[in-house]
Design a protein around this motif. Structure first.
Motif, mmCIF file in Angstrom:
data_model
loop_
_atom_site.group_PDB
_atom_site.id
_atom_site.type_symbol
_atom_site.label_atom_id
_atom_site.label_comp_id
_atom_site.label_asym_id
_atom_site.label_seq_id
_atom_site.Cartn_x
_atom_site.Cartn_y
_atom_site.Cartn_z
ATOM 1 N N UNK A 287 6.440 -2.529 10.312
ATOM 2 C CA UNK A 287 6.427 -1.539 9.808
ATOM 3 C C UNK A 287 6.004 -2.181 7.905
ATOM 4 N N UNK A 288 6.989 -2.955 7.649
ATOM 5 C CA UNK A 288 6.491 -3.461 6.377
ATOM 6 C C UNK A 288 5.112 -4.364 6.527
ATOM 7 N N UNK A 289 5.081 -5.130 7.668
ATOM 8 C CA UNK A 289 3.337 -5.803 7.428
ATOM 9 C C UNK A 289 2.769 -4.724 8.039
ATOM 10 N N UNK A 290 2.590 -3.471 8.696
ATOM 11 C CA UNK A 290 1.560 -2.923 8.286
ATOM 12 C C UNK A 290 0.517 -2.671 6.618
ATOM 13 N N UNK A 291 2.048 -2.069 5.976
ATOM 14 C CA UNK A 291 1.381 -2.468 4.488
ATOM 15 C C UNK A 291 1.342 -2.588 3.872
ATOM 16 N N UNK A 292 1.759 -4.089 3.760
ATOM 17 C CA UNK A 292 1.645 -4.839 3.344
ATOM 18 C C UNK A 292 0.538 -5.952 1.904
ATOM 19 N N UNK A 293 -0.132 -5.386 3.594
ATOM 20 C CA UNK A 293 -1.907 -6.012 3.196
ATOM 21 C C UNK A 293 -2.284 -5.165 1.705
ATOM 22 N N UNK A 294 -2.328 -3.823 2.237
ATOM 23 C CA UNK A 294 -2.403 -2.622 1.148
ATOM 24 C C UNK A 294 -1.839 -2.640 0.226
ATOM 25 N N UNK A 295 -0.417 -3.544 -0.417
ATOM 26 C CA UNK A 295 -0.002 -2.634 -1.606
ATOM 27 C C UNK A 295 -0.627 -3.128 -2.598
ATOM 28 N N UNK A 296 -0.445 -2.515 -4.547
ATOM 29 C CA UNK A 296 -0.733 -3.313 -5.347
ATOM 30 C C UNK A 296 -0.152 -3.173 -6.217
ATOM 31 N N UNK A 297 0.668 -4.007 -6.114
ATOM 32 C CA UNK A 297 2.653 -4.268 -7.241
ATOM 33 C C UNK A 297 2.194 -3.443 -8.611
ATOM 34 N N UNK A 298 0.547 -3.863 -9.111
ATOM 35 C CA UNK A 298 0.374 -3.305 -10.568
ATOM 36 C C UNK A 298 0.065 -2.506 -10.971
ATOM 37 N N UNK A 299 -0.487 -0.862 -9.415
ATOM 38 C CA UNK A 299 -1.098 -0.380 -10.300
ATOM 39 C C UNK A 299 -0.021 0.456 -9.778
ATOM 40 N N UNK A 300 1.146 0.408 -9.165
ATOM 41 C CA UNK A 300 2.679 1.215 -9.155
ATOM 42 C C UNK A 300 3.256 1.047 -10.225
ATOM 43 N N UNK A 301 3.741 0.175 -10.578
ATOM 44 C CA UNK A 301 4.182 0.455 -12.105
ATOM 45 C C UNK A 301 6.124 -0.070 -11.548
ATOM 46 N N UNK A 302 7.265 -0.470 -12.347
ATOM 47 C CA UNK A 302 8.448 -0.954 -11.789
ATOM 48 C C UNK A 302 8.914 0.204 -11.195
ATOM 49 N N UNK A 303 9.363 1.212 -12.424
ATOM 50 C CA UNK A 303 9.857 2.850 -12.021
ATOM 51 C C UNK A 303 9.776 3.186 -10.576
ATOM 52 N N UNK A 304 8.452 3.548 -10.049
ATOM 53 C CA UNK A 304 8.499 4.439 -8.939
ATOM 54 C C UNK A 304 7.915 3.218 -7.725
ATOM 55 N N UNK A 305 8.147 2.594 -7.809
ATOM 56 C CA UNK A 305 8.239 0.986 -6.825
ATOM 57 C C UNK A 305 9.738 0.911 -6.706
ATOM 58 N N UNK A 306 10.345 0.682 -7.843
ATOM 59 C CA UNK A 306 12.097 0.954 -7.569
ATOM 60 C C UNK A 306 12.223 2.046 -6.544
ATOM 61 N N UNK A 307 11.942 4.028 -6.942
ATOM 62 C CA UNK A 307 12.471 4.434 -6.950
ATOM 63 C C UNK A 307 11.888 4.565 -4.778
ATOM 64 N N UNK A 308 10.548 4.383 -4.840
ATOM 65 C CA UNK A 308 10.482 4.026 -3.581
ATOM 66 C C UNK A 308 11.030 3.044 -2.230
ATOM 67 N N UNK A 309 11.817 2.150 -2.732
ATOM 68 C CA UNK A 309 12.663 1.028 -1.966
ATOM 69 C C UNK A 309 13.727 2.046 -1.834
ATOM 70 N N UNK A 310 13.960 3.075 -3.120
ATOM 71 C CA UNK A 310 15.763 3.769 -3.084
ATOM 72 C C UNK A 310 15.498 4.115 -2.302
ATOM 73 N N UNK A 311 14.588 5.373 -2.002
ATOM 74 C CA UNK A 311 14.498 5.997 -0.639
ATOM 75 C C UNK A 311 14.332 4.961 1.088
ATOM 76 N N UNK A 312 13.517 4.094 0.455
ATOM 77 C CA UNK A 312 13.423 3.587 2.146
ATOM 78 C C UNK A 312 14.963 3.114 2.352
ATOM 79 N N UNK A 313 15.449 1.918 1.318
ATOM 80 C CA UNK A 313 17.196 1.686 2.120
ATOM 81 C C UNK A 313 17.852 2.790 2.993
#
Length: 288
Positions: free
Chosen positions: A39-65
């Motif tokens: 699943x990660x390999x499906x979405x990793x090529x589409x990821x835009x890390x800088x556009x998301x920002x650290x706060x939302x990224x950490x939130x999404x990671x916590x939800x996924x975990x």
């Protein structure tokens, strides 16, 4: 609502696929790690890390975990101790967890949502109530861990979604969700995994590919989009709509016996819960 219905149909295959082709044959931790990696390999090529920002990224990671990392570990372990019907039976309380968690986070109590959740549980119980076998309490405990993690993830994502960058499409942020789940699965496999019981047949790999790319990748993306577009009552009911859908798939494809009268009655109760909730929502909207 359409997202939740579509994913319910997609996920209806998962219970039987896991129970028939993976449980007791492929290491639990390997199966979980493989699903999340795909699943990660499906979405990793589409990821835009800088556009998301650290706060939302950490939130999404916590939800996924929590929603899939921890949940999958409990969920897959349960198949080692209880049957597929028992797994379905013990999943029926998830709507109540969702309703109570949602109320807790907003500091209020909505009796109508709890009533809708109880109706959904009743409908699922009519469909899936059966005598349970040995190891019932261990299987029950594992399923409650899975149910609670799944509920926490859904309610957490509902709260997080408004804080995600509005100008960035969700598919360009969603890899963070699986990135949060991946370390949980990887560490679990490294510590507890049985490397002599990884997938070794074309069928097992085909099932893992389907579960990883379709059920996990596409499924959780669409489900979490749907989570933000319905109220807590509808979300609670849709968590149990998977039970009749899963039984229908099991009956049609794997020819397992099912009580069609109970299936129809339980599905009618679940549908009635959705109709009741929709009616209340319309009346509340007309008053607002």
């Amino acid at each position: 609502m359409s997202y939740l219905v579509a994913v319910t149909i997609l996920w209806a295959f998962s219970f039987s696929l896991i129970g028939v082709y993976l449980a007791g044959q492929v290491d639990v931790y390997f199966a979980v790690l493989t699903r999340i990696t795909l699943a990660l390999l499906v979405f990793a090529p589409m990821l835009r890390p800088r556009a998301t920002g650290p706060g939302p990224a950490l939130g999404l990671m916590a939800v996924g975990a929590v929603q899939i990392g921890l949940m999958y570990l409990f969920f897959y372990q349960s198949f080692l101790f209880i049957s597929v019907p028992e797994v379905l039976l013990f999943s029926i309380v998830t709507p109540i967890y969702i309703t109570l968690l949602d109320d807790l986070l907003v500091g209020r109590f909505a009796p109508r949502y709890l009533l809708v959740a109880v109706l959904a549980v009743a409908g699922a119980a009519v469909i899936r109530y059966t005598e349970v076998g040995e190891n019932v309490w261990l299987g029950f405990a594992l399923m409650q861990g899975a149910n609670l993690c799944f509920a926490i993830g859904q309610v957490g994502y509902r709260r997080l979604a408004p804080r995600l960058p509005a100008g960035v499409p969700l598919h360009r942020q969603f890899a963070w969700f699986f990135a949060g789940a991946w370390p949980v699965a990887a560490i679990s496999f490294a510590v507890f995994g049985n490397r002599n019981a990884i997938a070794d047949t074309p069928t097992e790999w085909a099932v893992l590919l389907w579960l990883g790319i379709a059920a996990s990748g596409v499924g959780y993306y669409a489900w979490n989009r749907g989570v933000t577009r319905v109220d807590a009552g509808t979300l609670a009911v849709m968590n149990n709509a998977l039970i009749p859908a899963g039984l229908i798939v099991n009956l049609l494809i794997w020819n397992h016996q099912a009580d069609l009268v109970r299936l129809a009655l339980g599905a009618t109760i679940i549908g009635g819960a959705l109709a009741v909730n929709a009616g209340w929502a319309r009346r509340a909207g007309s008053r607002g």
